[in-house]
Write a protein that holds these residues in place. Structure first.
Motif, short mmCIF file in Angstrom:
data_model
loop_
_atom_site.label_atom_id
_atom_site.label_comp_id
_atom_site.label_asym_id
_atom_site.label_seq_id
_atom_site.Cartn_x
_atom_site.Cartn_y
_atom_site.Cartn_z
N ALA A 98 0.83 -1.20 0.00
CA ALA A 98 0.00 0.00 0.00
C ALA A 98 0.87 1.26 0.00
O ALA A 98 0.56 2.24 -0.69
N TRP A 154 -9.44 4.29 4.50
CA TRP A 154 -9.08 4.01 3.12
C TRP A 154 -9.73 5.00 2.15
O TRP A 154 -9.13 5.38 1.14
N TRP A 171 -8.95 4.83 -1.76
CA TRP A 171 -9.15 3.40 -1.97
C TRP A 171 -10.60 3.03 -1.66
O TRP A 171 -11.33 3.79 -1.02
N ASP A 216 -5.64 -5.88 -5.50
CA ASP A 216 -6.36 -5.66 -4.24
C ASP A 216 -5.55 -6.17 -3.05
O ASP A 216 -4.84 -7.19 -3.15
N HIS A 222 -9.64 -2.04 -2.92
CA HIS A 222 -9.22 -1.68 -4.27
C HIS A 222 -8.37 -0.40 -4.24
O HIS A 222 -8.81 0.62 -3.70
N PRO A 223 -7.17 -0.43 -4.80
CA PRO A 223 -6.41 0.82 -4.95
C PRO A 223 -7.11 1.74 -5.93
O PRO A 223 -7.92 1.29 -6.76
#
Length: 408
Positions: free
Chosen positions: A300, A324, A329, A344, A404-405
């Motif tokens: 991350a 997030w 994210w 992910d 999810h980025p």
């Protein structure tokens, strides 16, 4: 002049006689060997030694048949030229340059001094093979040039129905190569080398060849060629092809832009984990060194340097322990398989069934999704008790969340 495929945990000193006995007693099998002596004739690379031996088809009987159908686009990323490292040597095999034409392929091959080729080495055929395997067509072209001079040398020349990638001939039965056509060769390469052993780039294959020679090949790794820096020669061909494309019409921008075709926002950053395979991820950005938490934190942070995962409750709760949304994210709690994407962070419940083991009853587990394999299977990156590795996980109700980025 043979360099057989070396399976994980194999004994590097295994004698040829034993290999021959295994081969004869089980079945006549075939595997790609991507390293043979070459000579220059009229400016073209011509393969001299082409007979080789392998065992891989014993273990993967289900993937031997091709229906000439387009593969799912799991893991495919559209790039301007190469994946984020910037060159063919480090680029992932599934990093495709969108819109390459059959005419550009045919023109490049001719520019390399190869003419009068059969349909196995046509631009149309190469594009079909890319659609079946998802392997970037520039890599397929480079392998074909280095392996068989586009079907004009070695087994590929002797057996017109065999593949042009040197895949499938057996020393004691060269005719076996005839049953390994282009379709079968590329789909098997994707399923074994890429999906099973994570030999995802020329760089990684060269690293493992060097490790093989030094006796440092780790469990779960496999050698595909054994010559030092063999991948660098293939990279030169792929980059020459890429330059030729620029000089002959270029390529269009993909309809949905550059990036993962399957929508995963962190796919480009998977390469940072590939470089750490076999090493212990430190707890610099969260978690403890060597623990699963450190992998997700390290990954991350590679995407957003503001992300430091400290102060959370447990690996299973990473999705809820941090803001997030503030980092851009997206968290999906108890996701369906169809909602999981490449790149992910995936977090597992306490005591979740992981196949052959269960997660810790107090902390659960966390990992990063490297590939969506279909049929409820994922390839994930994690560590503990071993250093960073990849393995196949079968999806079940034990997934607490995925994160999810942001899309790039």
């Amino acid at each position: 002049n043979s360099n057989p495929f070396i399976k994980p945990n194999s004994n590097a000193s295994l004698g040829k006689s034993l290999v021959q006995k295994i081969t004869n007693s089980i079945q006549k099998v075939a595997v790609a060997v991507m390293n043979k002596p070459t000579a220059m004739i009229g400016g073209a690379v011509v393969v001299v030694g082409v007979l080789f031996l392998g065992l891989i088809s014993i273990f993967f009987p289900a993937i031997m048949n091709s229906n000439n159908q387009q593969a799912e686009t799991y893991g495919v990323t559209y790039v301007k030229h190469w994946s984020e490292d910037g060159d063919a040597y480090h680029s992932d095999y599934l990093a495709q340059r969108y819109g390459i034409t059959a005419e550009q392929i045919d023109g490049f091959i001719k520019s390399q001094g190869f003419t009068g080729l059969d349909s196995r080495a046509s631009g149309t055929e190469f594009l079909k093979l890319q659609s079946e395997s998802n392997i970037d067509v520039r890599m397929l072209v480079a392998f074909a040039q280095m392996e068989s001079s586009y079907g004009t040398a070695g087994v590929a020349a002797d057996y017109p129905k065999s593949n042009i990638f040197g895949y499938g001939a057996v020393d004691n039965d060269p005719d076996q190569g005839a049953s390994w056509d282009n379709d079968r060769a590329v789909t098997d390469f994707k399923a074994t080398q890429y999906d099973k052993y994570s030999n995802t780039s020329l760089y990684i294959m060269d690293l493992r060849a060097a490790a093989y020679h030094s006796g440092a090949l780790k469990p779960g790794e496999a050698v595909y060629w054994t010559a030092i820096d063999s991948g660098k020669q293939r990279a030169k061909v792929a980059e020459a092809f890429d330059k030729y494309i620029d000089e002959h019409g270029g390529t269009p921008v993909p309809p949905n832009g550059y990036g993962p075709v399957d929508g995963g926002g962190g796919s480009a950053n998977i390469e940072i984990l590939n470089k750490m395979l076999g090493q212990t991820i430190p707890g610099d950005f969260g978690g403890l060194t060597g623990q699963c938490y450190a992998v997700s934190a390290y990954y991350a942070h590679s995407i957003n340097s503001n992300i430091i995962l400290r102060g959370g409750t447990a690996a299973s709760d990473i999705g809820s322990d941090y803001d997030w949304k503030g980092w851009g994210w997206t968290v999906v709690n108890e996701p369906k398989y169809s909602q999981i994407k490449v790149g992910d962070i995936i977090n597992f419940k306490r005591g979740a069934n992981m196949g052959t083991w269960n997660t810790d009853a107090e902390n659960g587990h966390t990992a990063v999704v490297g590939k969506i394999l279909g049929k409820n299977e994922l390839m994930i990156y994690d560590q503990n008790p071993t250093p960073l590795k990849t393995w196949t996980y079968t999806y079940n109700s034990g997934v607490a969340s995925v994160i999810h980025p942001p899309k790039k």
